[in-house]
Each structure stands twice: as C-alpha cells, then as structure tokens.
Write a protein that holds these residues in place. Structure first.
Motif, mmCIF file in Angstrom:
data_model
loop_
_atom_site.group_PDB
_atom_site.id
_atom_site.type_symbol
_atom_site.label_atom_id
_atom_site.label_comp_id
_atom_site.label_asym_id
_atom_site.label_seq_id
_atom_site.Cartn_x
_atom_site.Cartn_y
_atom_site.Cartn_z
ATOM 1 N N PHE A 137 -4.873 -8.648 14.704
ATOM 2 C CA PHE A 137 -5.094 -9.450 13.469
ATOM 3 C C PHE A 137 -6.154 -9.026 12.590
ATOM 4 O O PHE A 137 -7.185 -8.535 13.063
ATOM 5 N N CYS A 138 -6.238 -9.480 11.220
ATOM 6 C CA CYS A 138 -7.281 -9.103 10.240
ATOM 7 C C CYS A 138 -7.680 -10.455 9.869
ATOM 8 O O CYS A 138 -7.122 -11.340 9.831
ATOM 9 N N PRO A 139 -9.187 -10.350 9.665
ATOM 10 C CA PRO A 139 -9.796 -11.529 9.213
ATOM 11 C C PRO A 139 -9.858 -11.799 7.893
ATOM 12 O O PRO A 139 -9.538 -10.874 7.247
ATOM 13 N N ILE A 140 -9.674 -12.967 7.646
ATOM 14 C CA ILE A 140 -9.271 -13.288 6.090
ATOM 15 C C ILE A 140 -10.329 -12.868 5.162
ATOM 16 O O ILE A 140 -10.212 -12.556 4.008
ATOM 17 N N GLU A 141 -11.703 -12.630 5.695
ATOM 18 C CA GLU A 141 -12.578 -12.075 4.746
ATOM 19 C C GLU A 141 -12.591 -10.326 4.512
ATOM 20 O O GLU A 141 -13.522 -9.864 3.672
ATOM 21 N N ALA A 142 -11.553 -9.832 5.286
ATOM 22 C CA ALA A 142 -11.603 -8.290 5.270
ATOM 23 C C ALA A 142 -11.437 -7.734 3.655
ATOM 24 O O ALA A 142 -10.410 -8.300 3.280
ATOM 25 N N PRO A 143 -12.154 -6.961 3.158
ATOM 26 C CA PRO A 143 -11.827 -6.437 1.750
ATOM 27 C C PRO A 143 -10.755 -5.391 1.677
ATOM 28 O O PRO A 143 -10.544 -4.828 2.657
ATOM 29 N N VAL A 177 -4.133 -7.636 -5.612
ATOM 30 C CA VAL A 177 -2.961 -8.537 -5.954
ATOM 31 C C VAL A 177 -2.321 -8.926 -4.706
ATOM 32 O O VAL A 177 -2.102 -10.089 -4.371
ATOM 33 N N GLY A 178 -2.043 -7.746 -3.747
ATOM 34 C CA GLY A 178 -1.101 -7.969 -2.855
ATOM 35 C C GLY A 178 -2.122 -8.451 -1.571
ATOM 36 O O GLY A 178 -1.668 -9.389 -0.952
ATOM 37 N N VAL A 179 -3.531 -8.155 -1.684
ATOM 38 C CA VAL A 179 -4.328 -8.712 -0.438
ATOM 39 C C VAL A 179 -4.663 -10.050 -0.655
ATOM 40 O O VAL A 179 -4.323 -10.914 0.243
ATOM 41 N N ASN A 180 -4.771 -10.606 -1.819
ATOM 42 C CA ASN A 180 -5.222 -11.833 -2.239
ATOM 43 C C ASN A 180 -4.251 -12.939 -1.889
ATOM 44 O O ASN A 180 -4.002 -14.035 -1.504
ATOM 45 N N PHE A 181 -2.830 -12.451 -2.527
ATOM 46 C CA PHE A 181 -1.619 -13.291 -2.225
ATOM 47 C C PHE A 181 -1.152 -13.404 -0.824
ATOM 48 O O PHE A 181 -1.045 -14.200 -0.319
ATOM 49 N N ALA A 182 -1.179 -12.068 -0.105
ATOM 50 C CA ALA A 182 -1.188 -12.459 1.519
ATOM 51 C C ALA A 182 -1.956 -13.279 2.073
ATOM 52 O O ALA A 182 -1.504 -13.967 2.954
ATOM 53 N N LYS A 183 -3.378 -13.130 1.692
ATOM 54 C CA LYS A 183 -4.308 -14.098 2.239
ATOM 55 C C LYS A 183 -4.082 -15.393 2.103
ATOM 56 O O LYS A 183 -4.290 -16.257 2.988
ATOM 57 N N GLY A 184 -3.669 -15.750 0.755
ATOM 58 C CA GLY A 184 -3.354 -17.232 0.490
ATOM 59 C C GLY A 184 -2.163 -17.618 1.050
ATOM 60 O O GLY A 184 -2.295 -18.821 1.434
ATOM 61 N N ALA A 208 -1.137 -16.649 3.933
ATOM 62 C CA ALA A 208 -1.310 -16.678 5.609
ATOM 63 C C ALA A 208 -2.140 -18.072 5.854
ATOM 64 O O ALA A 208 -1.832 -18.723 6.707
ATOM 65 N N GLU A 209 -3.108 -18.252 4.760
ATOM 66 C CA GLU A 209 -3.941 -19.455 4.971
ATOM 67 C C GLU A 209 -2.993 -20.800 4.784
ATOM 68 O O GLU A 209 -3.204 -21.811 5.811
ATOM 69 N N ALA A 210 -2.260 -20.705 3.865
ATOM 70 C CA ALA A 210 -1.237 -21.885 3.630
ATOM 71 C C ALA A 210 -0.258 -22.344 4.572
ATOM 72 O O ALA A 210 -0.063 -23.315 4.889
ATOM 73 N N LEU A 211 0.096 -21.192 5.419
ATOM 74 C CA LEU A 211 1.255 -21.362 6.540
ATOM 75 C C LEU A 211 0.345 -21.295 7.738
ATOM 76 O O LEU A 211 0.894 -21.615 8.696
ATOM 77 N N ASN A 212 -0.831 -21.182 7.790
ATOM 78 C CA ASN A 212 -1.668 -21.186 9.031
ATOM 79 C C ASN A 212 -1.307 -20.034 10.011
ATOM 80 O O ASN A 212 -0.887 -20.509 11.325
ATOM 81 N N ILE A 213 -0.676 -18.822 9.596
ATOM 82 C CA ILE A 213 -0.315 -17.761 10.416
ATOM 83 C C ILE A 213 -1.305 -16.543 10.389
ATOM 84 O O ILE A 213 -2.027 -16.568 9.405
ATOM 85 N N LEU A 254 8.035 -17.744 9.091
ATOM 86 C CA LEU A 254 7.235 -16.695 9.429
ATOM 87 C C LEU A 254 6.332 -16.567 10.685
ATOM 88 O O LEU A 254 5.730 -17.651 10.727
ATOM 89 N N SER A 255 5.833 -15.435 11.221
ATOM 90 C CA SER A 255 5.186 -15.709 12.314
ATOM 91 C C SER A 255 3.673 -14.713 11.932
ATOM 92 O O SER A 255 2.803 -15.033 12.627
#
Length: 368
Positions: free
Chosen positions: A352-358, A96-103, A105-110, A79-80
């Motif tokens: 792109f979206c910052p990780i802290e975006a609510p 649920v979707g926001v937190n899953f996506a953030k986690g 993306a962080e894990a894959l560093n993308i 994934l890119s």
C-alpha cells in the motif's frame, strides 16, 4: 504470475497522467468497467497544454468515477482499495488524480495503492475481461494451415518476457521478470518514437495527434518512396532527434522545389516515415532478443496501436520464431484498467501507499 480474484475485493483505479481522465473498476485482474474522458481542446494548439489538461481533469474526474462505479454495478462502499497513477506524467494532471484518490481512500477508510504509469502499460497484457479470457493476440512463429500464424487468446506472456514500450513520452525495451521486477535494457536518449511521429506530422501540417493520422495515410503509401536518416546508437538505446532533423530538412528542400509537394505525396511520406521509425524500433528489439535469448516479446504503449508496428511484430514472429503479444487497441492508450491490473497484484501483496506520498513527473521502473 497468477492472481485469484476475490469475490469481495473491488478496486477503483484512476489514471490522469496526461490528457485523458480515466477510471476503472477491477475485481482482481478482471475488468468490470473502464470509462475515459478525452480532451479535444488540445487539437487547436498542436499538443497538450498542461494547464488546460489539469483544468479538464478537475471537471471530468467526478462524473468519470461515478460512471465507472455505476457501470460496474457496485457502490463506493463496496470498494476494497483505491489505486492511482502516481507518475510519471504532467504534474498538474497527476495531482488531480492523486488528490482525488487520497481523499476518497481517506473518506472510505480503505487502502491506497500507487502505480507507476509505465508499469501499467506493460501490465495491460494481464487485463482480464468478465468472460475470463485475456483479450490479447498471441502469434507464434510456427506456421498453421490457415495463414502461416497461430493466433489465440487467454494467454498472457510467460515470465520472463521482453516488452517494447513505445508512446509519446517513452521508448524502452523492458525485461519483465515479475509485475514488480522490470529491468530497462534500453531506452531513448532524447525523443520518444511517438513524439517524433507527432512532430513530423506537425511539420507536414497534418494536425494533432499525429500518430493516428500518419498511421492512416501510411496504409495508402509506399514505405520505400523516401529515405530518412537512421541513427547509429550503440547497444540497445534509441535516438529519434536525428530522424526528426532529417525529416524537417527533407520537407523544407522538397517544398522549396514544389510548394504542393507534401499535399501531393503525403501518403508516401507518411509510409516512409512510419517504416523508418518501425525499422529503428525493431532492429534494437531483435538485438535484445539475441542478447537475452528470450523469444516471448510483447509491445505496449500508445504507439503499439500503430498498424505498421503491429505488422512488423507479426513479420518478426514468422521470420525469427518469436511468440509475440499485442494488446487490445483500447488498452494501448492511457487507461485506468492497466493501473487497476497492477493494483490487483499489489493488493494481494498488501503493498500500500502512505497518504503523504507525492506525485512524481519523471521516473523509470523502480526509481522515484
């Protein structure tokens, strides 16, 4: 508005704004997989229960994402970017979707890409499928030898175009200048068209969701059998609260005279209700075309699956020389493919979206 797909850029998109958990894998705007888990638990309550919806999302999101990746034939390491619906919607469901996506993306560093749900519905018209043909129906106002219409595929709306966005929570006329430049010309000042249909269906005791039920019954009924109040709202804005009140009072009166009235006349009632709502929608859309001079007109959102509305679009195309664009049925309801399509353009622009975006529960185009 063109986007060339990279052979290496894969996007995982997640949609969880209401009661459907959906994940899609995109390669550019080309859809490789689109998996959706629906929630039947809400039927017995006559509407979506937010707490139950968020719980179901938590149960569904991992297997849905896993299935989407396997169906696309790729691994998460390929994934890119990760895209997600940031809003509007039910906050518990969105989180649920926001937190899953953030986690993930962080894990894959993308990169992380946030998408406006309403923008996604409009951009469903640009989803491509693996054979590289856009699965859209385009109907011109000119006559053909076959049936008075000209239909084709592989033709997204040219810019600018008008889009009637109608769903359970939104009724808007949008001028689309670019994927990231959409102007709301008119919108409902109270209830949305889809909400009105669902509530009228509930008054009739038909169950939830009411849209598909009303649509099915309306095909067998007389649309001119009964008359319900149409609001007179200036400009391009809509209102459906008065229609709901008129419908409720009419049902109460008729049932008082005949307790079995609804059961004996449900097809005609459904057809008349559908005709009234479609008439309200199309009159304003016609006015928007007149004011803007734009005759390329699209429809999007869950209510765009309604046969009465689709038929009205074809009718207006013939009568007024419009070119209309109607999405594939599977892209009308909430789905991750439409989120991924927007994300493909944002990835190209490195938006792109910052990780802290609510997440946000209410929003219009371009405003949070």
């Amino acid at each position: 508005m063109e986007l060339k797909s990279s052979h290496t850029d894969y996007i995982l998109a997640i949609e969880s704004s209401c009661d459907d958990t959906s994940a899609a894998v995109m390669q550019g705007t080309t859809l490789l997989s689109n998996v959706t888990a629906s929630q039947d638990v809400h039927r017995i309550y006559g509407g979506v229960v937010p707490e139950l919806a968020s719980r179901a999302h938590q149960q569904n999101i991992v297997p849905v994402v896993d299935h989407a990746l396997k169906k696309a034939g790729i691994t998460k390491e390929q994934l890119s970017a990760i895209a997600f619906t940031r809003g509007p919607g039910l906050m518990g469901s969105l989180l649920v979707g926001v937190n899953f996506a953030k986690g993930m993306a962080e894990a894959l560093n993308i990169p992380l890409i946030d998408v406006n749900h309403l923008q996604g519905h409009v951009m469903a018209h640009f989803i491509q499928e693996p054979d590289n043909s856009l699965r859209l129906s385009k109907v011109k106002g000119q006559r053909s030898k076959a049936n008075g219409q000209c239909s084709t595929v592989n033709c997204p709306p040219p810019l600018p175009f008008l889009c009637l966005l109608v769903s359970g929570g939104n009724s808007q006329i949008v001028k689309v200048n670019a994927y990231n430049d959409m102007e709301v010309l008119g919108q409902t000042i109270d209830d949305a068209a889809g909400e009105a249909i669902d509530k009228c269906s509930k008054v009739m005791g038909l169950g939830y969701p009411g849209g598909p039920i009303i649509d099915r019954l309306a095909r067998q009924g007389n649309p001119k059998a009964y008359t319900f109040a149409e609001p007179h709202i200036p400009g391009l804005n809509y209102s459906f609260s008065g229609l709901k009140t008129s419908f409720l009072y009419s049902m109460q009166k008729w049932v008082e005279e005949d307790p079995d009235f609804i059961e004996h006349h449900k097809e005609d009632i459904a057809a008349s209700l559908e005709w009234t709502i479609v008439d309200i929608l199309m009159k304003k859309l016609k006015l928007a075309v007149k004011q803007t001079g734009i005759k390329h007109v699209a429809v999007a959102g869950g209510v765009s699956a309604n046969n009465g509305l689709r038929n009205a679009f074809h009718d207006y195309a013939k009568r007024y020389g419009w070119t209309v664009y109607i999405p594939k049925f599977s892209y009308t309801t909430d789905n991750a493919a439409m989120i991924g399509c927007v994300a493909a353009y944002k990835l190209k622009d490195k938006d792109f979206c910052p990780i802290e975006a609510p997440a946000f529960s209410k929003v219009t185009f371009g405003k949070e």
